[in-house]
Design a protein around this motif. Sequence first.
Motif, PDB file in Angstrom:
ATOM      1  N   GLY A   1      -3.791  -6.993   3.566  1.00 39.72           N
ATOM      2  CA  GLY A   1      -3.812  -6.560   3.864  1.00 39.72           C
ATOM      3  C   GLY A   1      -3.443  -5.184   3.165  1.00 39.72           C
ATOM      4  O   GLY A   1      -3.379  -4.440   3.157  1.00 39.72           O
TER       5      GLY A   1
ATOM      6  N   GLU B   1      -5.390  -1.718   2.766  1.00 38.47           N
ATOM      7  CA  GLU B   1      -4.334  -0.315   1.634  1.00 38.47           C
ATOM      8  C   GLU B   1      -6.273   0.494   1.508  1.00 38.47           C
ATOM      9  O   GLU B   1      -6.242   1.598   1.026  1.00 38.47           O
ATOM     10  CB  GLU B   1      -3.918  -0.258   0.937  1.00 38.47           C
ATOM     11  CG  GLU B   1      -3.258   1.197   0.816  1.00 38.47           C
ATOM     12  CD  GLU B   1      -2.210   1.827   2.032  1.00 38.47           C
ATOM     13  OE1 GLU B   1      -2.114   2.611   1.903  1.00 38.47           O
ATOM     14  OE2 GLU B   1      -1.369   1.068   2.233  1.00 38.47           O
TER      15      GLU B   1
ATOM     16  N   VAL C   1       3.475   6.856   2.439  1.00 40.14           N
ATOM     17  CA  VAL C   1       3.806   5.072   2.491  1.00 40.14           C
ATOM     18  C   VAL C   1       5.440   5.266   3.112  1.00 40.14           C
ATOM     19  O   VAL C   1       5.919   5.971   2.684  1.00 40.14           O
ATOM     20  CB  VAL C   1       3.819   4.251   1.438  1.00 40.14           C
ATOM     21  CG1 VAL C   1       3.960   2.894   2.396  1.00 40.14           C
ATOM     22  CG2 VAL C   1       2.301   5.012   0.985  1.00 40.14           C
TER      23      VAL C   1
ATOM     24  N   THR D   1       7.121  -3.401   2.566  1.00 43.86           N
ATOM     25  CA  THR D   1       5.403  -3.832   3.102  1.00 43.86           C
ATOM     26  C   THR D   1       5.168  -4.912   2.702  1.00 43.86           C
ATOM     27  O   THR D   1       4.487  -5.997   2.652  1.00 43.86           O
ATOM     28  CB  THR D   1       5.052  -2.077   3.139  1.00 43.86           C
ATOM     29  OG1 THR D   1       4.954  -2.037   1.885  1.00 43.86           O
ATOM     30  CG2 THR D   1       4.933  -1.491   4.429  1.00 43.86           C
TER      31      THR D   1
ATOM     32  N   VAL E   1       2.155  -2.289  -1.930  1.00 39.63           N
ATOM     33  CA  VAL E   1       0.819  -1.606  -2.269  1.00 39.63           C
ATOM     34  C   VAL E   1       1.728  -0.238  -2.688  1.00 39.63           C
ATOM     35  O   VAL E   1       0.634   0.533  -2.174  1.00 39.63           O
ATOM     36  CB  VAL E   1       2.145  -1.493  -0.608  1.00 39.63           C
ATOM     37  CG1 VAL E   1       1.995  -0.221   0.361  1.00 39.63           C
ATOM     38  CG2 VAL E   1       1.491  -2.043   0.528  1.00 39.63           C
TER      39      VAL E   1
ATOM     40  N   HIS F   1       1.464   7.013   6.928  1.00 41.53           N
ATOM     41  CA  HIS F   1       1.493   5.403   7.766  1.00 41.53           C
ATOM     42  C   HIS F   1       2.641   5.654   8.413  1.00 41.53           C
ATOM     43  O   HIS F   1       3.680   6.537   8.393  1.00 41.53           O
ATOM     44  CB  HIS F   1       2.139   4.932   5.979  1.00 41.53           C
ATOM     45  CG  HIS F   1       0.802   4.422   5.465  1.00 41.53           C
ATOM     46  ND1 HIS F   1      -0.175   5.132   4.373  1.00 41.53           N
ATOM     47  CD2 HIS F   1       0.770   3.085   5.055  1.00 41.53           C
ATOM     48  CE1 HIS F   1      -0.621   5.202   3.998  1.00 41.53           C
ATOM     49  NE2 HIS F   1      -0.445   3.473   3.921  1.00 41.53           N
TER      50      HIS F   1
ATOM     51  N   LEU G   1       4.491   2.880  10.011  1.00 44.31           N
ATOM     52  CA  LEU G   1       4.765   2.191   9.930  1.00 44.31           C
ATOM     53  C   LEU G   1       5.676   1.026  10.985  1.00 44.31           C
ATOM     54  O   LEU G   1       6.285   1.639  11.773  1.00 44.31           O
ATOM     55  CB  LEU G   1       5.952   1.730   9.039  1.00 44.31           C
ATOM     56  CG  LEU G   1       6.190  -0.120   8.518  1.00 44.31           C
ATOM     57  CD1 LEU G   1       5.422  -0.575   8.057  1.00 44.31           C
ATOM     58  CD2 LEU G   1       8.140   0.144   7.393  1.00 44.31           C
TER      59      LEU G   1
ATOM     60  N   ASP H   1      -0.086   1.220   9.930  1.00 42.28           N
ATOM     61  CA  ASP H   1       0.593  -0.051   9.176  1.00 42.28           C
ATOM     62  C   ASP H   1       1.252  -1.375  10.228  1.00 42.28           C
ATOM     63  O   ASP H   1       2.109  -1.288  10.192  1.00 42.28           O
ATOM     64  CB  ASP H   1       1.217  -0.140   8.092  1.00 42.28           C
ATOM     65  CG  ASP H   1       1.497  -1.306   7.363  1.00 42.28           C
ATOM     66  OD1 ASP H   1       1.055  -2.417   7.951  1.00 42.28           O
ATOM     67  OD2 ASP H   1       1.826  -1.457   6.573  1.00 42.28           O
TER      68      ASP H   1
ATOM     69  N   CYS I   1       0.469  -4.173  10.190  1.00 42.78           N
ATOM     70  CA  CYS I   1       0.063  -5.649   9.386  1.00 42.78           C
ATOM     71  C   CYS I   1       0.860  -6.916   9.733  1.00 42.78           C
ATOM     72  O   CYS I   1       0.482  -8.437   9.955  1.00 42.78           O
ATOM     73  CB  CYS I   1       0.001  -5.860   7.523  1.00 42.78           C
ATOM     74  SG  CYS I   1      -1.259  -4.398   7.255  1.00 42.78           S
TER      75      CYS I   1
ATOM     76  N   MET J   1      -4.526  -0.925  10.416  1.00 41.40           N
ATOM     77  CA  MET J   1      -4.197  -2.102   9.687  1.00 41.40           C
ATOM     78  C   MET J   1      -3.509  -3.508  10.403  1.00 41.40           C
ATOM     79  O   MET J   1      -2.300  -3.125  10.913  1.00 41.40           O
ATOM     80  CB  MET J   1      -3.754  -1.967   8.224  1.00 41.40           C
ATOM     81  CG  MET J   1      -4.537  -0.426   7.365  1.00 41.40           C
ATOM     82  SD  MET J   1      -3.146  -1.047   5.805  1.00 41.40           S
ATOM     83  CE  MET J   1      -1.802  -0.387   5.782  1.00 41.40           C
TER      84      MET J   1
END
Length: 525
Positions: A129, A133, A152, A158, A162, A236, A238, A269, A271, A291
């Motif tokens: 993951g 990025e 982010v 995360t 990252v 991002h 999340l 994100d 992931c 992602m």
Amino acid sequence: MTDAAKRYSDDVDGAVAPTPDQTTNRQAGPARARLDLMLTSGGDERIWPDPVTRRNRYGAPTQPATDEIWFSSSTAAAITERGYAAARDALAALSQDGADLPGWFDALRARIRAQLGAPGVEVVLTASGTEAEFAALAVARALLRRPIANIVVAPEETGSGVALAATGAHFAATAAFEPQVEKGAPLAGWARDDAVMRAINIRDANGRPRSAQELDRAACLAVADALRVGRGALLHVLDCSKTGRSGPSRAVAREMAASAGERALILVDACQLRCSFDEIRADLDAGFLVMVTGSKFAGGPPFCGALLIPPDKAARLGDLRLPEGFAAYAARFDWPRRFESAFEAASFAPANLGMGLRWEAALAEIEAYAAIPAALRENIIALFTESARRCVAGNPDLDFLDAENWRLGGKPATIFPIITHHGDVAQARLIYESLRAPDGDFEKPELSRVCHVGQPVLLGGRAALRLCFGMPQANAVAERVAQGMDPETAFRPLREDMELLFRKWGALARRIGANGALSLAASSN
């Protein structure tokens, strides 16, 4: 004669011809060793097995470990039997004369697209993951055509690398295709100021979750600040953090993408892969990059990731060029064939076979999970949630990190952050390691069973371990339902594993002294 001695005798006694079964077993040994080696190749130091334990730094072996209890999918888990068989069969097929290696990677992408995407979506495979990025940053640079402010959300929830990867810098001392890189240095071909990272905290200084409104407002301000100084914004969203938190909202992300036009991109994100597949498709339909990984909720071996690029963005990437330093992390077949010209800057390896085999294992579980009726999936997760609540409630030394939510009966979830003794950091690390130990001087032998949970996360001065559910567990319950069991009965083996885990966890908590060391004089019940 011992089994080992008998095998030796059979091997050296030329007068006795091996049986077909013996021949098969001898051939299986090298084949299994080759597969195990491949499953730990094409990654950085995080995936390398210890030469003694044959496990990576997260405690995951290269082979299935069905005698151990695995509730650790927010970090990593052992490969499943289903996944191992899929990877074994794929490697055997690739070893045949005339095997189509590029076609195999195309097929992996097509299978990911079939589950998570839609026609026209492009899939970039990545070694983890964190490497996803890098891929997202390369796409953003090509589309926004200006320096990037990479916004982010909760980098501490995360991945440890990252924050560096978001700036285009090496995030570790090793890489998938380079045994040594300079951690913190920008990848060759990217200048240090080409991308800066701006963090949005998902919790306050005391570790309490910020409200959805606060996160939305922080995201709007961060994008506005990036645009004001002439940078492009890569925001991002999340979907699920290490502790199950999310933000900012998709609605606000859509509004910002519409208002900023070609000066901003949204990167979801996902992931952990704990959202519905329909939600991922909706994100792609909205024009968001996404992602994902196959090594968290999906239950594949660590590490395998992917970046999903929606059709409208892929169509604008005709002049994409990957920087020279990207060769430390990516291979040519990781990317769809339409991006072949992107590799002109350096000499890239043709393929990352280890990553491909890890995706084979992950897809075996993903495709099985997708076949479970939606109502049954929801029922299984609800059973997991209720069992988690009961197990924590039964241990006075344990509590949920976000207790105000879970005590009030929050919605079903697949990650539960749990604190011991009010979140003492040293004790959390000790319990984490002790749960994984194969012994521990317990009065009850059953408590010597190895148990895995998500590794400690430090938040607001407190450390939480994480109880996690995954696709392989749901698949096992669904298979028992298909054999005629009702869901409650089919879930019982998983509940019994969870109860044993918490008995061991509680026993360890009771044995911890005030200085964080195990009290040798104490005994567990």
